[in-house]
Design an enzyme around this catalytic site. Structure first.
Site, PDB file in Angstrom:
ATOM      1  N   LYS A   1       0.841  -1.193   0.000  1.00 50.81           N
ATOM      2  CA  LYS A   1       0.000   0.000   0.000  1.00 50.81           C
ATOM      3  C   LYS A   1       0.877   1.243   0.000  1.00 50.81           C
ATOM      4  O   LYS A   1       2.093   1.164   0.220  1.00 50.81           O
ATOM      5  CB  LYS A   1      -0.919  -0.005   1.222  1.00 50.81           C
ATOM      6  CG  LYS A   1      -0.176   0.015   2.557  1.00 50.81           C
ATOM      7  CD  LYS A   1      -1.147  -0.029   3.723  1.00 50.81           C
ATOM      8  CE  LYS A   1      -0.390   0.033   5.046  1.00 50.81           C
ATOM      9  NZ  LYS A   1      -1.298   0.071   6.203  1.00 50.81           N
TER      10      LYS A   1
ATOM     11  N   TYR B   1      16.879  30.929   3.077  1.00 50.70           N
ATOM     12  CA  TYR B   1      15.762  31.749   3.548  1.00 50.70           C
ATOM     13  C   TYR B   1      15.902  32.075   5.039  1.00 50.70           C
ATOM     14  O   TYR B   1      16.321  31.232   5.832  1.00 50.70           O
ATOM     15  CB  TYR B   1      14.444  31.013   3.343  1.00 50.70           C
ATOM     16  CG  TYR B   1      13.963  31.003   1.909  1.00 50.70           C
ATOM     17  CD1 TYR B   1      13.645  32.186   1.243  1.00 50.70           C
ATOM     18  CD2 TYR B   1      13.804  29.802   1.226  1.00 50.70           C
ATOM     19  CE1 TYR B   1      13.199  32.177  -0.064  1.00 50.70           C
ATOM     20  CE2 TYR B   1      13.349  29.771  -0.084  1.00 50.70           C
ATOM     21  CZ  TYR B   1      13.052  30.962  -0.728  1.00 50.70           C
ATOM     22  OH  TYR B   1      12.607  30.948  -2.014  1.00 50.70           O
TER      23      TYR B   1
END
Length: 813
Positions: free
Chosen positions: A484, A708
Site C-alpha cells: 500500500k 531563507y
C-alpha cells in the site's frame, strides 16, 4: 551447453528412467517462472525448506515442458524423466559430468568480497587473447555453480568460475564440481559470517577449494589465513603489502589512477584507472592470478590501464509513454543476455506489452559471428521477444539471421538520429550493450523524467529481507506483503511483481485503486484491500480484489454486491479489534458476526486477523500478549461458529521479529521488508537509497548567511554545495540548519540553512566536492532510522514522504 539423451542423464545421475529415454535434452530449467523453449527442456524439481518444485509440474506441462527430474514419483503419465533421491544432487552430478567434458584451464575464485569483480576483470584481461567462458553474474552457489558448468561453452580455452558459500560443508561439493587448476582467494570478511563460529572456520571452509588445485593465489595479509597457515605460504602464490609474507606490492595513487609495483617472484608495475582500496586489491589479485596461471602479466599492461567498472546490477526505470526500461548497458555476452531477458519477462508481466530488445554487438565471444548471432536469434525467439533493434557493425552484417522483426544500425549515433521514429509506448524495453557503445545516451533518451534526484530500490535486498523473515518462520507460514501507499514509497507494481516472483502468498493495498493498478500491471497474486470504500465495491469484484471486512456496514454492503453479481463463496478477510481501537469487530460483535456469515453463501471467510498496537515497544509487551490471547480466543470462536477453517494472522513486521511463537498461518510484512528492523536485526538491509547530485559549489565568506530567513550563519569561510532536492521532493525542513547530514564521497556533510522547496545547501568546506558528485540523502548511511530521529518521527513517514516527482530506479544484481 548440453546435448544428451534422457537415458544418458539417468545414467549420469544414477536415477530411474521414466518414459522415453531417447528424448534429447538441450537445456535445463530450475525455475518454473522462467520458461524459454519447452522442447528439449529438462526441469529439475528442487526442494528447499520453503518450496517444492514438484508442485509446479502441472503448470509446466500446460506450457509444453514434459521432461522432469523428480524425487517424488509423478502421477501424470505425460511426464518423462528421471526419479532420483535428491534433485539438487542430481543436477550437481550432471554438472560434474559436464565439467569432465570441458578442456581448458579452470580458474575458481572465492572470498568474502570482490569475487565477481575479479572474475569479470580476469575476463576483460584474458578475452583479449583467448576464448574465455565465465560464470554469469553472481552464479556462485550450490545451484549457481552447477548451472554455470552445465551451460559452459565447449571449446573455450579458459573457464573462470565463481564459488561462494554461506555455511560449513558447502565448498567441498563446489570443489568437486569445478575441479579448478587455479584457486583464488580474494579476502575474508563479514558477509555470511552468521553461519560460522569464527573467521578462521570460514577461511578453513573456503580453502577446501584449494585441495587439488595446482596453483593457489591468496592475500598473505589476511589474518585468519596467517593463523591457519602459520605464516608458511609454501605452495601458495601469496601477495602482501609486507614482503615478509609473500611477493610485495606497493601502491602509488595520483589523480584518478594508481600504479601497482610488484617485487619478489615477479618485478613489474602496472597502472589501473582506480584509487579506492577495493579496486586496487582486486587488480592485485588479477595480476597474481595471471602470473600464477602461466600468463605473462606484462602482455596485459594496456588492458590493466583500461579496466572497466563491473556492472553488478540491472536498473529498472520508468520509460517514456508508460513503458518500462531495463538498463543493462555495461556488458554484452550470451550468458548475461539470457539473465537480462528473464528479468525483462518477469517485469513485462502477463499482459500484452510489446517486448523489445536494443542490443549492441556482442564482443569478445570467441565464436564465429554467424554462429554467435544465430544463437542470439534463437535465444530471443525462445524468450518471446517481439522487436529487436541491433546496433553495431557485426550485428548489422548478420541481420539476415534474425527471424523476429528488427531494425539495424551501424553505430549508436546512427540509431539516435532515428530514435524518434520509434513510438515506444507501453513497451517493456531491454537496453543491453557492450560499454564501448555508450548506450547511456539511449537510456537517457528513453527514460521518463529528467529530475536527477532518485529513489533507488534494490530488488535484491528486498528479496534478501524476505528471506531473513522466512528464516524466522515455519516453512508452512505464509507471507502477506504490504504494498500500500505506493509500496511504502518504493514503487508499487515494480515491487509487487518482484514479490510475486519471489513467492509471497498475498499482497495488501489500502484502497481498490491501488489493487487495480497492480492487476493492470500483470500481478496475479491474491490482493487484499485493507480499507475498501462503499463506492468501489464493483471495482473489487471486477478485478478480483479481496476486501477486509471491519464493520457490519461494510459486511452488509459487500454481501449485497456479491448477491447482485451472482457471486458465491467470494473470499473476504475479517478484521478483529483486539485493542488497537481503529478498525475491526469487537469481541462483543463476534456472535452477531457468526450469525450474519452463516445466513448467507455469497462470501467465504478466507482469513481472520487483527493488528498489534505496540509490537515494536518492549515496555508494552504485556498489552501485546493480551491482544494475542484475545485474538486467539475469538478466532477460535468464529471457526467453531461457522464450521470451517480459515487463515489466522496477527503479526506485523515487528511482531514477526519479536513474537514468532504466534505466527499462526501467516504474517504481514511491511516496513521490515523494506529494511527497518524493530529488533536491531542487522541482516535486514535498507531497500531504498534516496540520492541526488551536486548542482553547484560556491565559496561564501565568514559571517555571511545561506538560505531563507538568513538561518545559515557561517562561522568560517566556507564552500557550499547546492543540491536539486527540497521539501517538495520529501526532504523534510526539519533536517536543515545542521540538524542532519548527507553523504558525498564518503564524507558526512551537514545541511546549511533552511531546506527550500526544490533546493538544499550543504557545507562541503575543504572536501574538494565538484558539480556532478553523487549525494546520498539516506540509505546505508545515513540510515533511514537516523533520518527519522532527526525528524522526530518514524521511518514510515520518511520513506512514504518521497514525492512522486522523484524518479524510482530499480536495481537487481
Amino acid at each position: 551447453m548440453i546435448n544428451l539423451s534422457l537415458k544418458d542423464i539417468a545414467q549420469i545421475t544414477g536415477g530411474e528412467l521414466i518414459g522415453d529415454g531417447d528424448v534429447l535434452v538441450s537445456s535445463v530449467l530450475t525455475d518454473s517462472r522462467i520458461i524459454g523453449k519447452s522442447s528439449g527442456t529438462l526441469f529439475f524439481a528442487l526442494k528447499t525448506t520453503r518450496n517444492n518444485g514438484h508442485k509446479y509440474i502441472p503448470d509446466l506441462l500446460k506450457n509444453g515442458v514434459n521432461l522432469f527430474v523428480v524425487s517424488e514419483k509423478p502421477r501424470d503419465k505425460k511426464v518423462h524423466g528421471i526419479l532420483v533421491e535428491d534433485t539438487l544432487k542430481a543436477l550437481q552430478e550432471l554438472a560434474f559430468y559436464q565439467r569432465r567434458q570441458l578442456q581448458g584451464k579452470f580458474i575458481a575464485i572465492t572470498g568474502s568480497n570482490g569475487k565477481t569483480v575479479v572474475k569479470e576483470w580476469l575476463f576483460q584481461l584474458l578475452s583479449t587473447r583467448f576464448k574465455v567462458y565465465r560464470s554469469p553474474r553472481s552464479y556462485n552457489s550450490q545451484l549457481g555453480v552447477a548451472l554455470s558448468l552445465i551451460n559452459a561453452d565447449h571449446g573455450s580455452e579458459v573457464y573462470i568460475i565463481e564459488a561462494g558459500i554461506s555455511q560449513p560443508g558447502e565448498m567441498e561439493r563446489l570443489e568437486e564440481m569445478i575441479a579448478p587448476d587455479v584457486a583464488v582467494l580474494t579476502n575474508i570478511g563479514e558477509p555470511h559470517q552468521e553461519n560460522f563460529t569464527s573467521y578462521e572456520e570460514k577461511t578453513r571452509e573456503k580453502l577446501a577449494l584449494f585441495r587439488h588445485a595446482e596453483v593457489k593465489v591468496v592475500p598473505a595479509d589476511c589474518v585468519p589465513l596467517q593463523k591457519l597457515l602459520l605464516n608458511n605460504f609454501t605452495g601458495y602464490y601469496a601477495w602482501s603489502y609486507h614482503s615478509s609474507y609473500g611477493a610485495s606490492v606497493s601502491v602509488m595513487s595520483t589523480g584518478k589512477k594508481s600504479v601497482l609495483t610488484f617485487k619478489g617472484r615477479i618485478n613489474h608495475e602496472v597502472s589501473i584507472p582506480y584509487t579506492d582500496r577495493a579496486s586496487i586489491e582486486n587488480a592485485i589479485t588479477c595480476f597474481f592470478t595471471l602470473h600464477a596461471s602461466g600468463f605473462d602479466p606484462k602482455e596485459f599492461e594496456i588492458v590493466f590501464s583500461k579496466l572497466e567498472p563491473v556492472a553488478m546490477r540491472m536498473e529498472l526505470k520508468q520509460g517514456i509513454n508508460n513503458s518500462i526500461l531495463i538498463n543493462d548497458s555495461y556488458n554484452s555476452d550470451i550468458g548475461s543476455l539470457a539473465i537480462a531477458l528473464d528479468f525483462l519477462l518477469q517485469q513485462a508481466g502477463s499482459g500484452k506489452r510489446i517486448k523489445r530488445v536494443i542490443l549492441s554487438d556482442i564482443v569478445q565471444s570467441g565464436k564465429k559471428p554467424e554462429d554467435l548471432y544465430d544463437e542470439v536469434n534463437k535465444l530471443l525467439e525462445e524468450k518471446g521477444i517481439d522487436q529487436l533493434i541491433g546496433v553495431g557493425e557485426a550485428i548489422s552484417d548478420h541481420a539476415g539471421l534474425f527471424t523476429i522483426p528488427g531494425h539495424f544500425y551501424k553505430s549508436t549515433g546512427d540509431f539516435l538520429k532515428d530514435i524518434d521514429q520509434f513510438h515506444f509506448s507501453g513497451e517493456a524495453i531491454l537496453i543491453k550493450g557492450a560499454r564501448r557503445f555508450e548506450f547511456e545516451s539511449v537510456t537517457e533518451h528513453l527514460a521518463y523524467k529528467v529530475h536527477k534526484t532518485t529513489l533507488e530500490i534494490n530488488l535484491n535486498r528486498l528479496a534478501q529481507n524476505i528471506s531473513v523473515f522466512r528464516g524466522m518462520l515455519k516453512p508452512e507460514t505464509r507471507i502477506m506483503a504490504m504494498v500500500k501507499a505506493f509500496a511504502y514509497g518504493s514503487g508499487s507494481f515494480e515491487v509487487a511483481r518482484h514479490l510475486q516472483f519471489h513467492g509471497v502468498n498475498y499482497l495488501a493495498v489500502a484502497v481498490a485503486d491501488e489493487g487495480v493498478e497492480l492487476r493492470n500491471a500483470g500481478v496475479t497474486l491474491p490482493i487484499v484491500v485493507m480499507a475498501p470504500e462503499m463506492q468501489s465495491l464493483d471495482t473489487l469484484f471486477r478485478y478480483h480484489l479481496e476486501p477486509e471486512i471491519f464493520s457490519f456496514d461494510i459486511l452488509d454492503a459487500v454481501i449485497a454486491e456479491a448477491k447482485a453479481l451472482g457471486e458465491s463463496s467470494y473470499p473476504v478477510h475479517i478484521k478483529l479489534d483486539t485493542g488497537m481501537h481503529r478498525m475491526g469487530f469487537l469481541p462483543e460483535d463476534v456472535d452477531i458476526l457468526i450469525g450474519v456469515i452463516n445466513d448467507q453463501n455469497f462470501l467465504k471467510i478466507e482469513s481472520v486477523f487483527s493488528h498489534l498496537a505496540a509490537a515494536d515497544e518492549a515496555d508494552k509487551d504485556d498489552f501485546t500478549m493480551e491482544q494475542i490471547h484475545l485474538f486467539e480466543k475469538n478466532a477460535e470462536k468464529i471457526k467453531s461458529g461457522i464450521g470451517y477453517e480459515f487463515l489466522k494472522h496477527i503479526l506485523n513486521s515487528a511482531g514477526s521479529e519479536r513474537f514468532t511463537d504466534y505466527q499462526y498461518d501467516m504474517v504481514r510484512l511491511g516496513i521490515g521488508m523494506y529494511g527497518v528492523s524493530a529488533a536491531g536485526n542487522e541482516d535486514l538491509k535498507p531497500v531504498g537509497t534516496f540520492k541526488t547530485m551536486v548542482s553547484a559549489v560556491k565559496k561564501v565568506k565568514k559571517d555571511e548567511t545561506v538560505g531563507y530567513g538568513r538561518k545559515g550563519v557561517l562561522t568560517r569561510d566556507s564552500e557550499i554545495a547546492v543540491i536539486p532536492v527540497g521539501y517538495a521532493d520529501g526532504l523534510a525542513r526539519l533536517l536543515g540548519n545542521r540538524t542532519g547530514y548527507a553523504v558525498i564521497n564518503g564524507n558526512k556533510v551537514p545541511y546549511v540553512g533552511n531546506i527550500c522547496m526544490d533546493l538544499s545547501m550543504l557545507d562541503v568546506t575543504g572536501l574538494n566536492i565538484k558539480p556532478g558528485d553523487e549525494v546520498i540523502l539516506f540509505g546505508d548511511e545515513p540510515h533511514i532510522n537516523t533520518v527519522a530521529e532527526w525528524m522526530q518521527t518514524i521511518p514510515y513517514e520518511v520513506i512514504t514522504s518521497i514525492s512522486q516527482r522523484v524518479k524510482r530506479v530499480f536495481t537487481r544484481e
